[in-house]
Design a protein around this motif. Structure first.
Motif, short mmCIF file in Angstrom:
data_model
loop_
_atom_site.label_atom_id
_atom_site.label_comp_id
_atom_site.label_asym_id
_atom_site.label_seq_id
_atom_site.Cartn_x
_atom_site.Cartn_y
_atom_site.Cartn_z
N THR A 661 -23.14 1.87 -28.73
CA THR A 661 -22.14 0.87 -28.38
C THR A 661 -22.72 -0.53 -28.29
OG1 THR A 661 -20.90 2.54 -27.15
CG2 THR A 661 -20.40 0.24 -26.69
N ALA A 662 -23.89 -0.67 -27.66
CA ALA A 662 -24.49 -1.99 -27.48
C ALA A 662 -24.81 -2.63 -28.83
CB ALA A 662 -25.75 -1.88 -26.63
N VAL A 663 -25.32 -1.83 -29.75
CA VAL A 663 -25.66 -2.35 -31.08
C VAL A 663 -24.40 -2.75 -31.85
CG1 VAL A 663 -26.71 -1.81 -33.32
CG2 VAL A 663 -27.81 -1.04 -31.20
N LEU A 664 -23.39 -1.91 -31.75
CA LEU A 664 -22.13 -2.20 -32.44
C LEU A 664 -21.47 -3.45 -31.90
CD1 LEU A 664 -20.64 1.43 -32.73
CD2 LEU A 664 -21.64 0.04 -34.56
N GLU A 665 -21.50 -3.63 -30.57
CA GLU A 665 -20.92 -4.83 -29.99
C GLU A 665 -21.68 -6.08 -30.42
OE1 GLU A 665 -20.83 -4.23 -25.81
OE2 GLU A 665 -19.02 -2.95 -25.85
N ARG A 666 -23.00 -5.96 -30.48
CA ARG A 666 -23.82 -7.09 -30.91
C ARG A 666 -23.50 -7.47 -32.37
NH1 ARG A 666 -28.79 -5.03 -29.87
NH2 ARG A 666 -28.42 -5.37 -27.64
N ARG A 667 -23.37 -6.43 -33.19
CA ARG A 667 -23.04 -6.69 -34.60
C ARG A 667 -21.66 -7.35 -34.74
NH1 ARG A 667 -25.11 -1.00 -37.48
NH2 ARG A 667 -27.36 -1.41 -37.20
N GLN A 721 -8.56 -7.08 -36.73
CA GLN A 721 -8.95 -8.21 -35.89
C GLN A 721 -9.70 -9.28 -36.69
OE1 GLN A 721 -12.57 -7.39 -33.23
NE2 GLN A 721 -11.65 -5.35 -33.42
N THR A 722 -10.46 -8.88 -37.71
CA THR A 722 -11.20 -9.87 -38.49
C THR A 722 -10.27 -10.68 -39.37
OG1 THR A 722 -13.14 -8.41 -38.50
CG2 THR A 722 -13.13 -10.22 -40.06
N LEU A 827 -15.73 -12.01 -26.20
CA LEU A 827 -14.64 -11.29 -25.54
C LEU A 827 -14.09 -10.19 -26.45
CD1 LEU A 827 -12.72 -14.29 -23.93
CD2 LEU A 827 -14.36 -12.72 -22.84
N PRO A 828 -13.50 -9.17 -25.87
CA PRO A 828 -12.90 -8.10 -26.67
C PRO A 828 -11.60 -8.56 -27.34
CG PRO A 828 -12.47 -7.70 -24.36
CD PRO A 828 -13.40 -8.89 -24.42
#
Length: 867
Positions: A661-667, A721-722, A827-828
């Protein structure tokens, strides 16, 4: 050349002959009554050896026993006169009449009238003032029909002249239409009854008399295939060093074998370095090409070559490999199809207002996920069907990867031709449908306010391209180029190649209504004849000042398809050329992987003044993060192994696909950061096909690894979202065009730089990865219209490239105004951007503090404080 009366029009005419198989012919003899021409008509040189020396002895043998062949002689000349004198009634009946006048080696004149009567071709020959010996009691014509030096067959025509008077003889020959176009070559034989063989009489140059039937010398301009109002077809092609040229005509597009060949004579059919000929348009031939003869080291006489100026190209014909021939394309013998441009208007969008989307026509809609019919997907028509996607993204210009006929194995960046769209992108794989569907696509895009740009490659061709084999020493570089490219590197600044490039660009603009061009491998446009660098290249300057191209956008892209790497260089621009900004790409990538300098980031945000402050401005900077070569956007944040060092990528903590999750959020944050910077920087944002929905190449930078666009990806969470974020940023650029769409650089009073706590930025600190700036709206307009002033509030942009959280202090807003957060990439979804913005309250008197997450970007706008 001889001197003629002024009222005669003179044109060169002579032939280079060979033999070909003939069908039936008929010979009709008769008198031709004609007024004598003035004696001031001097000799007309015409020369070709008609037959070997034995022809006189063999002429009476049966036709199929001769083994006859015609040979070309040295350079000679012949002149063609217009019918400016009185002719017989028979001659007056002929259509498309051409008249030829010759002098013989023993004096006297031979006049030949060639024309058409009904469905047959007629050759009327008159001999006058011929000085024959007293022993010669009759004059005989001995001749034959020839087209080229291939497929030599036996054929002899021998018939006596009729006597009109003591000094004039006449003869009329008729030929079936199926026997022409061809050459009729003949000589005269004077004989007595006792000596049937007789003595041969040739032209004054000791060679045969020769005239064309069913075709003419043509005109050197325009180059390529053109049609006269009378329906005849004119062929013109450049080749300085070819010793002879053969026009090959085909009656079947699928056939490897031509139906007819015509040798073009260097005297008759060549003006300067242009070879030309014309034939009537009533033939059943459907396509054409050329064979060039000359030095065996540079010319391959057996290879049929495509006309570089052909506007319609037939499907490629696979040659047998054992023959040593390459895949060949042929020009189609037809006019360009009419297209109804009624109502089409060039959008003529200002540079600074452009938002560009680069795509490959086939890959854009060929995937089944596009839900288009099989004959529409992957074509120009498929792009038309998906125009709503551009509008959803806020795109107002599409940049098409090269669409000219290309090497299908190497891809569109290795063109074979420069004047026609590839049949691969046509709904029916046909040349005419390719043209019509492309024009239909452009008209539709224009109607939706979208401009169309073409990527063009004028620095090299594919192996066996349209120019190879015609005159390599003129079209291609000979020295100074890497060995791997030498054979294919175009000599762009050679006058002939320069003219071809300009003609190609004008053709796309005038015939297809193209709005602009992006020149791939533009650094090679600066090469001289021997590969040397030119500070003032003629081609680049000519494009900049060409009146036809004056309204077109012209963009230099320094990416080289041979080494797949972009270049950085100073490009001569004459305040006309824009550029694909490679420095923008590298500096932004570097900053967000923690290695870039603040000064470099600031320079790119403000329009790359180090490149474009030389008389242009930020609008000439076409900015991009990812491109159709190298890693796509999602892979830039997912792969960074040693083999990808040149890509300046960062995998955000783990190589390749991951479930962390952390890596995906960073990406996800990094992708948003890249898109955000692309759109809020001064200049033109260029988005690449597939980046809006996370299309991956699996970590491969190869162009061939790019996949077809998966339209199902648009409906995923990331895709939704993109695409919405891109659409929002496009709208923001329009709404805040006063600050984000500048043709000129921002003034000093319009921009203010900050550190995290309103202190000056750490310009000299290489470890500092935070930069903020206030873009101050110009209030002059607002003084007259307070309502406008409220809409044009300041913008505050902050970029945190560090691994730690930063607390930023926003500058005090004007009285009655407040800061609203428009974007925060940390932000999400859906809260990371907002059209109306979320108010940000003061944490202390007169100050607004905001906490920024690591590796994120924020945007605030001053608005009315209505809450």
């Amino acid at each position: 050349m001889a001197t003629f009366f002024s009222f005669f029009k003179i044109g060169p005419h002579g032939l280079n002959l060979g033999g070909t198989e003939l069908s039936k012919f008929s010979v009709v003899t008769g008198y031709l009554c004609k007024n004598k021409m003035g004696q001031s008509l001097q000799r007309i040189d015409e020369g070709r050896k008609f037959l070997p020396e034995e022809i006189g002895q063999n002429a009476t043998l049966p036709p199929r026993s001769l083994g006859l062949r015609c040979f070309a002689a040295s350079r000679v000349s012949v002149e063609q006169t217009e019918q400016s004198f009185t002719k017989t009634s028979q001659v007056d009946e002929l259509k498309n009449l051409s008249t030829f006048l010759f002098s013989t080696e023993i004096g006297g004149q031979v006049k030949v009238f060639v024309g058409k009567k009904s469905v047959k071709y007629v050759v009327d020959i008159e001999v006058s003032s011929l000085q024959l010996s007293s022993d010669d009691s009759r004059l005989v014509l001995s001749g034959g029909l020839y087209r080229s030096d291939r497929d030599i067959k036996n054929m002899i025509i021998e018939t006596p002249f009729k006597v009109r008077s003591s000094s004039e003889l006449a003869l009329e020959l008729e030929f079936e239409a199926k026997e022409v176009p061809c050459y009729f070559s003949f000589l005269l034989k004077a004989s007595s009854n006792a000596n049937s063989s007789g003595s041969e009489i040739r032209s004054q140059t000791k060679s045969s008399f020769c005239v064309p039937i069913g075709f003419d010398q043509g005109c050197p301009a325009p180059l390529g295939l053109s049609f006269s109002t009378g329906g005849s077809m004119n062929f013109a092609v450049y080749s300085r060093n070819a010793e002879s040229l053969v026009l090959c005509l085909y009656d079947d597009n699928a056939s490897e074998k031509h139906a007819l060949e015509l040798d073009l004579d260097p005297i008759v059919n060549k003006t300067g370095d242009i070879w030309h000929a014309s034939i009537e348009g009533a033939w059943t031939f459907v396509s054409y090409g050329y064979r060039c003869k000359g030095n065996r080291d540079t010319f391959h006489a057996e290879r049929v070559l495509l006309d570089p100026y052909a506007k319609i190209i037939g499907s490629s014909i696979p040659n047998h490999h054992e023959s040593g021939l390459l895949l060949k394309h042929l020009g189609r013998l037809m006019k360009e199809p009419a297209f109804d441009w009624t109502g089409d208007v060039f959008p003529n969008i200002a540079l600074e207002k452009l938002v560009v989307y680069r795509l490959n026509v086939m890959r854009y809609t060929e995937d089944k996920s596009s839900k288009l019919p099989a004959d529409v997907g992957g074509t120009f028509s498929g792009v038309t069907e998906k125009v709503q996607h551009f509008k959803d993204l806020g795109i107002n210009a599409v940049l098409l990867e090269p669409i000219c006929t290309f090497d299908e194995q190497k891809g569109p960046y290795f063109p074979c031709h420069f004047f026609s769209p590839t049949n691969l992108y046509a709904p029916s794989n046909g040349s005419v449908s390719a043209i019509n569907s492309m024009k239909g696509m452009i008209k539709n895009l224009h109607a939706n306010g979208i401009e169309v740009f073409l990527e063009v490659v004028f620095t090299h061709t594919a192996e066996g391209g349209a120019l190879q084999g015609l005159d390599n020493s003129s079209y291609y570089h000979k020295t100074g180029i890497e060995d791997s490219e030498a054979r294919n590197a175009l000599n762009c600044n050679h006058p002939v190649v320069q003219q071809l490039i300009l003609d190609s660009l004008r053709h796309w603009l005038t015939e297809f209504h193209i709005d602009g061009f992006c020149f791939i491998n533009a650094s090679c446009l600066l090469r001289g004849f021997h590969g040397e660098h030119l500070s003032r290249p003629p081609l680049v300057e000519a494009i900049a000042f060409d009146p036809v191209l004056s309204m077109a956008k012209i963009i230099a892209d320094f990416w080289d398809p041979y080494d797949m790497m972009p270049k950085e260089m100073r490009f001569p621009h004459w305040k006309k050329w824009a550029e694909m900004n490679t420095k923008f790409c590298t500096d932004i990538r570097n900053f967000f992987r923690g290695k870039g300098a603040l000064s470099s980031l600031a320079t790119r945000l403000c329009g790359s003044g180090d490149i474009f402050s030389d008389g242009r401005g930020p609008a000439f900077s076409f900015n991009f993060i990812a491109k159709n070569f190298g890693l796509p956007l999602v892979d830039l944040v997912s792969f960074s192994n040693a083999e990808l060092a040149s890509e300046i990528s960062w995998n955000c903590g783990e190589e390749g696909p991951t479930s962390k999750t952390a890596v995906l959020e960073r990406r996800l944050k990094q992708i948003r950061n890249f898109i955000f910077i692309l759109y809020i920087s001064q200049g033109v944002p260029v988005l690449n096909m597939g980046d809006e929905c996370g299309q991956s190449s699996g970590g491969s930078p190869s162009y061939g690894s790019r996949k077809h666009l998966d339209w199902n990806a648009m409906t995923t969470g990331f895709g939704i979202q993109t695409t919405k974020f891109i659409s929002f940023l496009s709208s923001l650029r329009i709404r805040r065009s006063d600050l984000l769409q500048k043709r000129n650089f921002l003034k000093e009073e319009n921009i203010e730089w900050h550190g995290s706590n309103q202190s000056p930025p750490g310009w000299e600190d290489p470890t500092c990865k935070f930069l903020a700036m206030t873009l101050k709206a110009d209030k002059v307009e607002g003084q007259l219209n307070p309502e406008v002033s409220e809409l044009k509030g300041d913008l505050f942009i902050a970029i945190n490239g560090a691994d730690k959280t930063e607390t930023i202090i926003l500058p005090p807003p004007p009285e009655g105004m407040a800061w609203r957060r428009i974007v925060d990439t940390a932000l999400p979804y859906p809260g990371f951007f907002s059209v109306d913005g979320k108010p940000v309250r003061e944490q202390m008197v007169g100050l607004v503090a905001y906490e920024m997450k690591s590796r994120s970007c924020t945007l605030f706008e001053v608005c009315n404080d209505n809450s």
